[in-house]
Scaffold this motif. Structure first.
Motif, PDB file in Angstrom:
ATOM      1  N   THR A   1      -4.258  79.127  50.186  1.00  0.00           N
ATOM      2  CA  THR A   1      -3.059  79.921  50.495  1.00  0.00           C
ATOM      3  C   THR A   1      -3.297  81.391  50.163  1.00  0.00           C
ATOM      4  OG1 THR A   1      -1.599  78.041  50.100  1.00  0.00           O
ATOM      5  CG2 THR A   1      -0.590  80.219  49.986  1.00  0.00           C
ATOM      6  N   GLU A   2      -3.870  81.647  48.979  1.00  0.00           N
ATOM      7  CA  GLU A   2      -4.163  83.028  48.563  1.00  0.00           C
ATOM      8  C   GLU A   2      -5.062  83.725  49.582  1.00  0.00           C
ATOM      9  OE1 GLU A   2      -3.684  84.846  45.153  1.00  0.00           O
ATOM     10  OE2 GLU A   2      -1.897  83.699  45.681  1.00  0.00           O
ATOM     11  N   MET A   3      -6.148  83.057  49.979  1.00  0.00           N
ATOM     12  CA  MET A   3      -7.094  83.646  50.940  1.00  0.00           C
ATOM     13  C   MET A   3      -6.422  83.958  52.269  1.00  0.00           C
ATOM     14  SD  MET A   3     -10.549  81.389  50.554  1.00  0.00           S
ATOM     15  CE  MET A   3     -10.959  80.647  48.997  1.00  0.00           C
ATOM     16  N   LEU A   4      -5.643  83.005  52.765  1.00  0.00           N
ATOM     17  CA  LEU A   4      -5.002  83.174  54.071  1.00  0.00           C
ATOM     18  C   LEU A   4      -3.934  84.260  54.046  1.00  0.00           C
ATOM     19  CD1 LEU A   4      -4.677  79.420  55.072  1.00  0.00           C
ATOM     20  CD2 LEU A   4      -6.234  81.099  56.080  1.00  0.00           C
TER      21      LEU A   4
ATOM     22  N   MET B   1      -4.960  73.974  47.375  1.00  0.00           N
ATOM     23  CA  MET B   1      -3.839  74.503  48.158  1.00  0.00           C
ATOM     24  C   MET B   1      -3.572  75.955  47.762  1.00  0.00           C
ATOM     25  SD  MET B   1      -1.590  73.488  50.503  1.00  0.00           S
ATOM     26  CE  MET B   1      -1.148  71.761  50.411  1.00  0.00           C
ATOM     27  N   TYR B   2      -3.566  76.195  46.455  1.00  0.00           N
ATOM     28  CA  TYR B   2      -3.317  77.541  45.935  1.00  0.00           C
ATOM     29  C   TYR B   2      -4.407  78.514  46.396  1.00  0.00           C
ATOM     30  CZ  TYR B   2      -2.792  81.416  42.660  1.00  0.00           C
ATOM     31  OH  TYR B   2      -2.658  82.658  42.116  1.00  0.00           O
TER      32      TYR B   2
ATOM     33  N   ILE C   1      -0.943  78.995  59.797  1.00  0.00           N
ATOM     34  CA  ILE C   1      -1.977  78.023  59.451  1.00  0.00           C
ATOM     35  C   ILE C   1      -1.384  76.918  58.584  1.00  0.00           C
ATOM     36  CG2 ILE C   1      -4.289  77.701  58.470  1.00  0.00           C
ATOM     37  CD1 ILE C   1      -4.133  79.827  60.754  1.00  0.00           C
ATOM     38  N   LEU C   2      -1.635  75.677  58.984  1.00  0.00           N
ATOM     39  CA  LEU C   2      -1.199  74.517  58.205  1.00  0.00           C
ATOM     40  C   LEU C   2      -2.358  74.054  57.320  1.00  0.00           C
ATOM     41  CD1 LEU C   2       0.568  72.054  57.453  1.00  0.00           C
ATOM     42  CD2 LEU C   2      -0.188  70.985  59.592  1.00  0.00           C
ATOM     43  N   ILE C   3      -2.116  74.001  56.019  1.00  0.00           N
ATOM     44  CA  ILE C   3      -3.101  73.462  55.080  1.00  0.00           C
ATOM     45  C   ILE C   3      -2.668  72.043  54.732  1.00  0.00           C
ATOM     46  CG2 ILE C   3      -4.220  73.673  52.824  1.00  0.00           C
ATOM     47  CD1 ILE C   3      -3.399  76.644  52.833  1.00  0.00           C
ATOM     48  N   VAL C   4      -3.573  71.079  54.910  1.00  0.00           N
ATOM     49  CA  VAL C   4      -3.307  69.687  54.535  1.00  0.00           C
ATOM     50  C   VAL C   4      -4.306  69.331  53.439  1.00  0.00           C
ATOM     51  CG1 VAL C   4      -3.087  67.317  55.350  1.00  0.00           C
ATOM     52  CG2 VAL C   4      -2.633  69.205  56.928  1.00  0.00           C
ATOM     53  N   ASP C   5      -3.821  69.271  52.200  1.00  0.00           N
ATOM     54  CA  ASP C   5      -4.706  69.016  51.056  1.00  0.00           C
ATOM     55  C   ASP C   5      -3.869  68.481  49.898  1.00  0.00           C
ATOM     56  OD1 ASP C   5      -6.577  69.267  48.852  1.00  0.00           O
ATOM     57  OD2 ASP C   5      -7.685  70.723  50.060  1.00  0.00           O
TER      58      ASP C   5
ATOM     59  N   VAL D   1       1.397  80.615  55.922  1.00  0.00           N
ATOM     60  CA  VAL D   1       0.882  79.307  55.526  1.00  0.00           C
ATOM     61  C   VAL D   1       1.983  78.242  55.528  1.00  0.00           C
ATOM     62  CG1 VAL D   1      -0.197  78.012  53.636  1.00  0.00           C
ATOM     63  CG2 VAL D   1      -0.957  80.342  54.147  1.00  0.00           C
ATOM     64  N   LEU D   2       1.666  77.111  56.145  1.00  0.00           N
ATOM     65  CA  LEU D   2       2.487  75.898  56.069  1.00  0.00           C
ATOM     66  C   LEU D   2       1.689  74.918  55.227  1.00  0.00           C
ATOM     67  CD1 LEU D   2       3.262  75.641  59.879  1.00  0.00           C
ATOM     68  CD2 LEU D   2       4.817  76.478  58.124  1.00  0.00           C
TER      69      LEU D   2
END
Length: 121
Positions: free
Chosen positions: A18-21, A14-15, A4-8, A28-29
């Motif tokens: 990322t923790e949830m995923l 972001m933190y 999963i890519l997070i864009v934020d 996580v990317l």
């Protein structure tokens, strides 16, 4: 699990995301703005993207549109994750190509449920 890519642009968001995923077994990317998010998605082809809207430079609506119109990335589901909770924002997000729309603060259960839904197609 999925990549999963997070864009934020918010380190706090972001933190949290990322923790949830990662807790749910996902890799996580990360990209801190829309332009980098689009570039990373093209390069890495993640299984899904979590996209913030309010970011400097290329905003989340623009990045979502770029990814959904690009033949290389158009198959990647994008979930908008933002503080913008107006109905017009949700409609606009879907018109840009988003698969779903979540409003911050996001509950872990809601995030994983929506993510599982878009990953299954």
């Amino acid at each position: 699990m999925a990549r999963i890519l997070i864009v934020d642009d918010s380190p706090t968001e972001m933190y949290k995301l990322t923790e949830m995923l990662e807790k749910n077994g996902h890799t996580v990317l990360k990209a801190e703005n829309g332009a980098n998010g689009v570039a990373l998605a093209v390069q890495e082809k993640p299984d899904a993207v979590l996209m913030d809207i309010v970011m400097p430079g290329v905003n989340g609506f623009q990045a979502t549109r770029q990814l959904s119109k690009n033949p290389e990335t158009s198959h990647i589901p994008i979930i908008i994750v933002t503080t913008k909770d107006q109905e017009t924002d949700k409609v606009w997000g879907k018109r840009q190509g988003a698969s779903d729309y979540l409003v911050k603060p996001v509950e872990e259960d809601a995030l994983i449920k929506v993510l599982d839904g878009v990953l299954k197609g």
